[in-house]
Design a protein around this motif. Structure first.
Motif, PDB file in Angstrom:
ATOM      1  N   ASN A  47       0.796  -1.229   0.000  1.00 27.27           N
ATOM      2  CA  ASN A  47       0.000   0.000   0.000  1.00 27.27           C
ATOM      3  C   ASN A  47       0.828   1.278   0.000  1.00 27.27           C
ATOM      4  O   ASN A  47       0.284   2.361   0.241  1.00 27.27           O
ATOM      5  N   ILE A  48       2.122   1.171  -0.292  1.00 32.23           N
ATOM      6  CA  ILE A  48       2.918   2.394  -0.274  1.00 32.23           C
ATOM      7  C   ILE A  48       2.734   3.177  -1.577  1.00 32.23           C
ATOM      8  O   ILE A  48       2.379   2.620  -2.620  1.00 32.23           O
ATOM      9  N   GLU A  49       3.000   4.458  -1.502  1.00 34.67           N
ATOM     10  CA  GLU A  49       2.889   5.332  -2.667  1.00 34.67           C
ATOM     11  C   GLU A  49       3.788   4.849  -3.801  1.00 34.67           C
ATOM     12  O   GLU A  49       4.942   4.483  -3.583  1.00 34.67           O
ATOM     13  N   GLY A  50       3.246   4.829  -5.007  1.00 36.94           N
ATOM     14  CA  GLY A  50       4.025   4.444  -6.177  1.00 36.94           C
ATOM     15  C   GLY A  50       3.928   2.977  -6.545  1.00 36.94           C
ATOM     16  O   GLY A  50       4.365   2.576  -7.628  1.00 36.94           O
ATOM     17  N   ASN A  51       3.356   2.165  -5.666  1.00 37.34           N
ATOM     18  CA  ASN A  51       3.220   0.734  -5.943  1.00 37.34           C
ATOM     19  C   ASN A  51       1.916   0.511  -6.711  1.00 37.34           C
ATOM     20  O   ASN A  51       0.924   0.017  -6.171  1.00 37.34           O
ATOM     21  N   ILE A  52       1.944   0.853  -7.977  1.00 31.95           N
ATOM     22  CA  ILE A  52       0.735   0.867  -8.802  1.00 31.95           C
ATOM     23  C   ILE A  52       0.102  -0.516  -8.920  1.00 31.95           C
ATOM     24  O   ILE A  52      -1.121  -0.663  -8.892  1.00 31.95           O
ATOM     25  N   LEU A  53       0.923  -1.542  -9.040  1.00 31.18           N
ATOM     26  CA  LEU A  53       0.413  -2.903  -9.224  1.00 31.18           C
ATOM     27  C   LEU A  53       0.127  -3.609  -7.900  1.00 31.18           C
ATOM     28  O   LEU A  53      -0.248  -4.783  -7.887  1.00 31.18           O
ATOM     29  N   PHE A  92      10.321 -20.405 -10.665  1.00 36.80           N
ATOM     30  CA  PHE A  92       9.605 -20.805  -9.454  1.00 36.80           C
ATOM     31  C   PHE A  92       8.377 -19.910  -9.315  1.00 36.80           C
ATOM     32  O   PHE A  92       8.469 -18.687  -9.396  1.00 36.80           O
ATOM     33  N   GLN A  93       7.224 -20.506  -9.100  1.00 38.88           N
ATOM     34  CA  GLN A  93       5.944 -19.811  -9.224  1.00 38.88           C
ATOM     35  C   GLN A  93       5.852 -18.525  -8.402  1.00 38.88           C
ATOM     36  O   GLN A  93       5.368 -17.501  -8.885  1.00 38.88           O
ATOM     37  N   ASP A  94       6.297 -18.547  -7.167  1.00 38.79           N
ATOM     38  CA  ASP A  94       6.085 -17.407  -6.274  1.00 38.79           C
ATOM     39  C   ASP A  94       7.348 -16.581  -6.042  1.00 38.79           C
ATOM     40  O   ASP A  94       7.455 -15.856  -5.058  1.00 38.79           O
ATOM     41  N   PHE A  95       8.280 -16.679  -6.965  1.00 38.87           N
ATOM     42  CA  PHE A  95       9.550 -15.958  -6.854  1.00 38.87           C
ATOM     43  C   PHE A  95       9.423 -14.591  -7.523  1.00 38.87           C
ATOM     44  O   PHE A  95       8.797 -14.457  -8.568  1.00 38.87           O
ATOM     45  N   GLN A  96      10.030 -13.559  -6.906  1.00 44.21           N
ATOM     46  CA  GLN A  96       9.993 -12.233  -7.513  1.00 44.21           C
ATOM     47  C   GLN A  96      11.183 -11.391  -7.064  1.00 44.21           C
ATOM     48  O   GLN A  96      11.783 -11.638  -6.019  1.00 44.21           O
ATOM     49  N   PHE A  97      11.504 -10.398  -7.885  1.00 45.10           N
ATOM     50  CA  PHE A  97      12.456  -9.352  -7.531  1.00 45.10           C
ATOM     51  C   PHE A  97      11.657  -8.092  -7.209  1.00 45.10           C
ATOM     52  O   PHE A  97      10.689  -7.768  -7.904  1.00 45.10           O
ATOM     53  N   VAL A  98      12.071  -7.381  -6.179  1.00 47.29           N
ATOM     54  CA  VAL A  98      11.471  -6.091  -5.835  1.00 47.29           C
ATOM     55  C   VAL A  98      12.592  -5.072  -5.705  1.00 47.29           C
ATOM     56  O   VAL A  98      13.514  -5.253  -4.905  1.00 47.29           O
ATOM     57  N   VAL A  99      12.511  -4.012  -6.504  1.00 45.31           N
ATOM     58  CA  VAL A  99      13.514  -2.947  -6.474  1.00 45.31           C
ATOM     59  C   VAL A  99      12.827  -1.649  -6.063  1.00 45.31           C
ATOM     60  O   VAL A  99      11.921  -1.171  -6.753  1.00 45.31           O
ATOM     61  N   MET A 100      13.244  -1.088  -4.941  1.00 41.73           N
ATOM     62  CA  MET A 100      12.690   0.183  -4.484  1.00 41.73           C
ATOM     63  C   MET A 100      13.630   1.307  -4.901  1.00 41.73           C
ATOM     64  O   MET A 100      14.827   1.266  -4.625  1.00 41.73           O
ATOM     65  N   HIS A 101      13.062   2.304  -5.581  1.00 38.95           N
ATOM     66  CA  HIS A 101      13.894   3.411  -6.054  1.00 38.95           C
ATOM     67  C   HIS A 101      13.150   4.729  -5.920  1.00 38.95           C
ATOM     68  O   HIS A 101      11.912   4.769  -5.829  1.00 38.95           O
ATOM     69  N   SER A 106      12.792   7.615 -12.684  1.00 39.83           N
ATOM     70  CA  SER A 106      11.997   6.820 -13.631  1.00 39.83           C
ATOM     71  C   SER A 106      12.689   6.643 -14.978  1.00 39.83           C
ATOM     72  O   SER A 106      12.676   5.551 -15.565  1.00 39.83           O
ATOM     73  N   GLU A 107      13.294   7.703 -15.500  1.00 38.52           N
ATOM     74  CA  GLU A 107      13.965   7.602 -16.801  1.00 38.52           C
ATOM     75  C   GLU A 107      15.154   6.651 -16.733  1.00 38.52           C
ATOM     76  O   GLU A 107      15.369   5.841 -17.647  1.00 38.52           O
ATOM     77  N   ALA A 108      15.924   6.742 -15.666  1.00 37.06           N
ATOM     78  CA  ALA A 108      17.084   5.861 -15.506  1.00 37.06           C
ATOM     79  C   ALA A 108      16.643   4.409 -15.368  1.00 37.06           C
ATOM     80  O   ALA A 108      17.295   3.494 -15.896  1.00 37.06           O
ATOM     81  N   ASN A 128       9.971  -6.288 -10.226  1.00 39.95           N
ATOM     82  CA  ASN A 128       9.014  -5.261  -9.810  1.00 39.95           C
ATOM     83  C   ASN A 128       9.771  -4.016  -9.359  1.00 39.95           C
ATOM     84  O   ASN A 128      10.496  -4.054  -8.359  1.00 39.95           O
ATOM     85  N   PHE A 129       9.609  -2.930 -10.101  1.00 37.66           N
ATOM     86  CA  PHE A 129      10.275  -1.673  -9.774  1.00 37.66           C
ATOM     87  C   PHE A 129       9.266  -0.747  -9.098  1.00 37.66           C
ATOM     88  O   PHE A 129       8.267  -0.353  -9.708  1.00 37.66           O
ATOM     89  N   ILE A 130       9.525  -0.416  -7.845  1.00 36.82           N
ATOM     90  CA  ILE A 130       8.605   0.408  -7.065  1.00 36.82           C
ATOM     91  C   ILE A 130       9.162   1.825  -6.985  1.00 36.82           C
ATOM     92  O   ILE A 130      10.177   2.087  -6.333  1.00 36.82           O
ATOM     93  N   SER A 131       8.496   2.739  -7.674  1.00 34.07           N
ATOM     94  CA  SER A 131       8.914   4.141  -7.714  1.00 34.07           C
ATOM     95  C   SER A 131       8.224   4.888  -6.581  1.00 34.07           C
ATOM     96  O   SER A 131       7.013   5.119  -6.619  1.00 34.07           O
ATOM     97  N   THR A 132       8.983   5.272  -5.558  1.00 39.03           N
ATOM     98  CA  THR A 132       8.348   5.830  -4.368  1.00 39.03           C
ATOM     99  C   THR A 132       9.207   6.924  -3.742  1.00 39.03           C
ATOM    100  O   THR A 132      10.195   7.373  -4.331  1.00 39.03           O
TER     101      THR A 132
END
Length: 219
Positions: A47-53, A92-101, A106-108, A128-132
């Motif tokens: 629920n943090i700002e920028g986590n659109i998905l 693996f079904q439930d595996f993910q990367f999360v990058v907070m920036h 955004s352009e970079a 998953n790139f979280i722009s926040t």
């Protein structure tokens, strides 16, 4: 020692040894092959700002990176993680990367994503790139409760493993530093020698849990 006694001794060994091996292996997986929990109840990102998905740590095995406002210096780290970890385990079904920036990057981020896609042919489905905001990056990072600090750009080269129950996993008896909360993504050696093994362990742990649940379901 009589011949009959020897015969029964050998027969007893042949009978009981396989049982011993089975019991040892079945309990060994549970007792010795679990990645230690270092911090419980890390804050979720849903629920943090920028986590659109509305990406969440819950019910996922997450590799978490804090890149802050330092994206242009993250190319080598991204390539190391992509080649050594993501490509190896992303199926693996439930595996993910999360990058907070930082949301100013955004352009970079788009440039880096394009390089991963066109340069090394990566399917970014589970990146998953979280722009926040910087405050959100700091809040999530501090909930991990590690001995690592963010730099002035709210960035660190260390990446972390968060399990499905919002617990930070790592090593509590690392041969080099004792408590190992995260893995230095600048170091190919550390990724190869430590992180790959730890990701294997936690994925195997959950595969075993799924098999146990399936066996209970079909009993």
């Amino acid at each position: 020692m009589s011949k009959d006694f020897k015969k029964y001794l050998i027969l007893g060994f042949l009978f009981f040894f396989p049982i011993f091996v089975y019991v040892f292996l079945s309990t060994g997986i549970n007792n010795f092959a679990k990645l230690p929990v270092l911090t419980e109840n890390v804050k979720d990102i849903k629920n943090i700002e920028g986590n659109i998905l509305e990406t969440s740590f819950k019910d996922k095995i997450s590799i978490v990176a804090f890149w802050g406002g330092d994206i242009n210096k993250k190319k080598s780290e991204a390539l190391n993680l992509n080649q050594k970890i993501y490509k190896r385990f992303y199926e693996f079904q439930d595996f993910q990367f999360v990058v907070m920036h930082n949301k100013t990057e955004s352009e970079a981020i788009e440039s880096l994503k394009n390089e991963l896609i066109s340069g090394v042919g990566t399917d970014l489905e589970k990146w998953n790139f979280i722009s926040t905001t910087q405050s959100n990056i700091k809040m999530i990072f501090e909930s991990f409760n590690t001995n690592i600090e963010l730099d002035s750009n709210y960035s660190t080269p260390y990446v972390f493993i968060v399990d499905r129950d919002l617990s930070l996993r790592g090593r509590d008896d690392d041969e080099d530093i004792g408590m190992l909360y995260g893995f230095n993504s600048q170091s190919v050696a550390e990724i190869n020698n430590k992180m790959v093994d730890d990701v294997k362990i936690i994925l195997a742990e959950y595969r075993l849990a799924l098999k146990k649940n399936d066996s209970l379901f079909y009993e």
